[in-house]
Scaffold this motif. Structure first.
Motif, PDB file in Angstrom:
ATOM      1  N   THR A  13      -3.971  -8.898  13.630  1.00 54.19           N
ATOM      2  CA  THR A  13      -3.879 -10.206  12.992  1.00 54.19           C
ATOM      3  C   THR A  13      -4.476 -10.135  11.589  1.00 54.19           C
ATOM      4  O   THR A  13      -5.536  -9.558  11.396  1.00 54.19           O
ATOM      5  CB  THR A  13      -4.622 -11.268  13.830  1.00 54.19           C
ATOM      6  OG1 THR A  13      -4.085 -11.253  15.147  1.00 54.19           O
ATOM      7  CG2 THR A  13      -4.481 -12.655  13.227  1.00 54.19           C
ATOM      8  N   GLY A  14      -3.739 -10.715  10.640  1.00 55.63           N
ATOM      9  CA  GLY A  14      -4.226 -10.755   9.265  1.00 55.63           C
ATOM     10  C   GLY A  14      -3.837  -9.557   8.428  1.00 55.63           C
ATOM     11  O   GLY A  14      -4.087  -9.543   7.227  1.00 55.63           O
ATOM     12  N   GLN A  15      -3.238  -8.535   9.045  1.00 53.94           N
ATOM     13  CA  GLN A  15      -2.823  -7.368   8.276  1.00 53.94           C
ATOM     14  C   GLN A  15      -1.326  -7.425   8.016  1.00 53.94           C
ATOM     15  O   GLN A  15      -0.575  -8.072   8.732  1.00 53.94           O
ATOM     16  CB  GLN A  15      -3.187  -6.080   8.996  1.00 53.94           C
ATOM     17  CG  GLN A  15      -4.671  -5.790   8.950  1.00 53.94           C
ATOM     18  CD  GLN A  15      -4.971  -4.346   9.335  1.00 53.94           C
ATOM     19  OE1 GLN A  15      -4.151  -3.690   9.965  1.00 53.94           O
ATOM     20  NE2 GLN A  15      -6.129  -3.882   8.950  1.00 53.94           N
ATOM     21  N   SER A  16      -0.893  -6.698   7.006  1.00 56.50           N
ATOM     22  CA  SER A  16       0.507  -6.652   6.610  1.00 56.50           C
ATOM     23  C   SER A  16       1.097  -5.297   6.970  1.00 56.50           C
ATOM     24  O   SER A  16       0.409  -4.273   6.906  1.00 56.50           O
ATOM     25  CB  SER A  16       0.615  -6.875   5.094  1.00 56.50           C
ATOM     26  OG  SER A  16       1.912  -6.585   4.654  1.00 56.50           O
ATOM     27  N   LEU A  17       2.363  -5.303   7.328  1.00 55.62           N
ATOM     28  CA  LEU A  17       3.060  -4.036   7.589  1.00 55.62           C
ATOM     29  C   LEU A  17       3.015  -3.121   6.372  1.00 55.62           C
ATOM     30  O   LEU A  17       3.051  -1.899   6.501  1.00 55.62           O
ATOM     31  CB  LEU A  17       4.520  -4.297   7.965  1.00 55.62           C
ATOM     32  CG  LEU A  17       4.794  -4.752   9.381  1.00 55.62           C
ATOM     33  CD1 LEU A  17       6.284  -5.068   9.540  1.00 55.62           C
ATOM     34  CD2 LEU A  17       4.382  -3.696  10.384  1.00 55.62           C
ATOM     35  N   CYS A  18       2.931  -3.703   5.199  1.00 55.15           N
ATOM     36  CA  CYS A  18       2.898  -2.912   3.960  1.00 55.15           C
ATOM     37  C   CYS A  18       1.730  -1.925   3.951  1.00 55.15           C
ATOM     38  O   CYS A  18       1.797  -0.878   3.313  1.00 55.15           O
ATOM     39  CB  CYS A  18       2.807  -3.822   2.740  1.00 55.15           C
ATOM     40  SG  CYS A  18       4.238  -4.915   2.551  1.00 55.15           S
ATOM     41  N   GLU A  19       0.653  -2.259   4.681  1.00 53.53           N
ATOM     42  CA  GLU A  19      -0.510  -1.371   4.762  1.00 53.53           C
ATOM     43  C   GLU A  19      -0.158  -0.050   5.442  1.00 53.53           C
ATOM     44  O   GLU A  19      -0.848   0.946   5.255  1.00 53.53           O
ATOM     45  CB  GLU A  19      -1.638  -2.048   5.549  1.00 53.53           C
ATOM     46  CG  GLU A  19      -2.137  -3.337   4.945  1.00 53.53           C
ATOM     47  CD  GLU A  19      -2.931  -3.099   3.671  1.00 53.53           C
ATOM     48  OE1 GLU A  19      -3.640  -2.074   3.566  1.00 53.53           O
ATOM     49  OE2 GLU A  19      -2.818  -3.951   2.762  1.00 53.53           O
ATOM     50  N   TYR A  20       0.913  -0.024   6.216  1.00 57.53           N
ATOM     51  CA  TYR A  20       1.275   1.143   7.026  1.00 57.53           C
ATOM     52  C   TYR A  20       2.610   1.764   6.599  1.00 57.53           C
ATOM     53  O   TYR A  20       3.062   2.725   7.191  1.00 57.53           O
ATOM     54  CB  TYR A  20       1.360   0.748   8.495  1.00 57.53           C
ATOM     55  CG  TYR A  20       0.073   0.146   9.000  1.00 57.53           C
ATOM     56  CD1 TYR A  20      -0.954   0.957   9.475  1.00 57.53           C
ATOM     57  CD2 TYR A  20      -0.136  -1.225   8.964  1.00 57.53           C
ATOM     58  CE1 TYR A  20      -2.141   0.416   9.914  1.00 57.53           C
ATOM     59  CE2 TYR A  20      -1.323  -1.785   9.401  1.00 57.53           C
ATOM     60  CZ  TYR A  20      -2.322  -0.955   9.865  1.00 57.53           C
ATOM     61  OH  TYR A  20      -3.507  -1.498  10.302  1.00 57.53           O
TER      62      TYR A  20
END
Length: 145
Positions: A13-20
């Protein structure tokens, strides 16, 4: 060490797929083109594909020119180098339907001018054009022993 790829379902929660992600969306652009319906349209398509890193695909019956090129502001860490001043199209893009975990296949996909010529000959313009293929070579002579 091999790290397991993050799935959409397991995203904290709160994270974006862009981080991965490796920024698939920043490595191409696709523009809609008119559905080809005459020899001239297919000839234009052949011309597109004579250029490096271009292809044409059909998705949901719509035709697109796909240009495989990386945004010049994509950094080595897969992040945007102009994030605060990025274009509106980038600002509107969401990860809701992005291709993060998708390996797309298309209804039709053309990478070479020759593929377009063969498709045109075999389907749409059957009999309307002279063949774009080389003529069949003559038979080799039989050697007597």
């Amino acid at each position: 060490m091999i790290t397991e790829r993050m799935s959409r379902e397991r995203l904290p929660t709160g994270q974006s797929l862009c981080e991965y992600c490796t920024a698939k969306c920043c490595r191409y652009f696709a523009l809609p083109i008119d559905t080809p319906d005459c020899a001239k349209d297919f000839d234009f398509m052949r011309w597109f594909l004579l250029h490096d890193r271009a292809s044409v695909f059909v998705e949901d019956e719509s035709w697109y020119l796909l240009v495989h090129t990386t945004c010049k502001h994509l950094q080595d860490d897969h992040r945007c180098g102009i994030y605060d001043t990025r274009p509106e199209i980038c600002r509107e893009y969401t990860t809701d339907n992005c291709e993060y975990d998708e390996d797309s296949t298309y209804e039709k996909y053309f990478e070479t001018a020759e593929q377009v010529a063969e498709y045109m000959e075999a389907t749409v313009l059957q009999g309307e054009l002279p063949s774009l293929r080389s003529s069949e070579p003559s038979l080799l002579p039989i050697l007597s022993v």
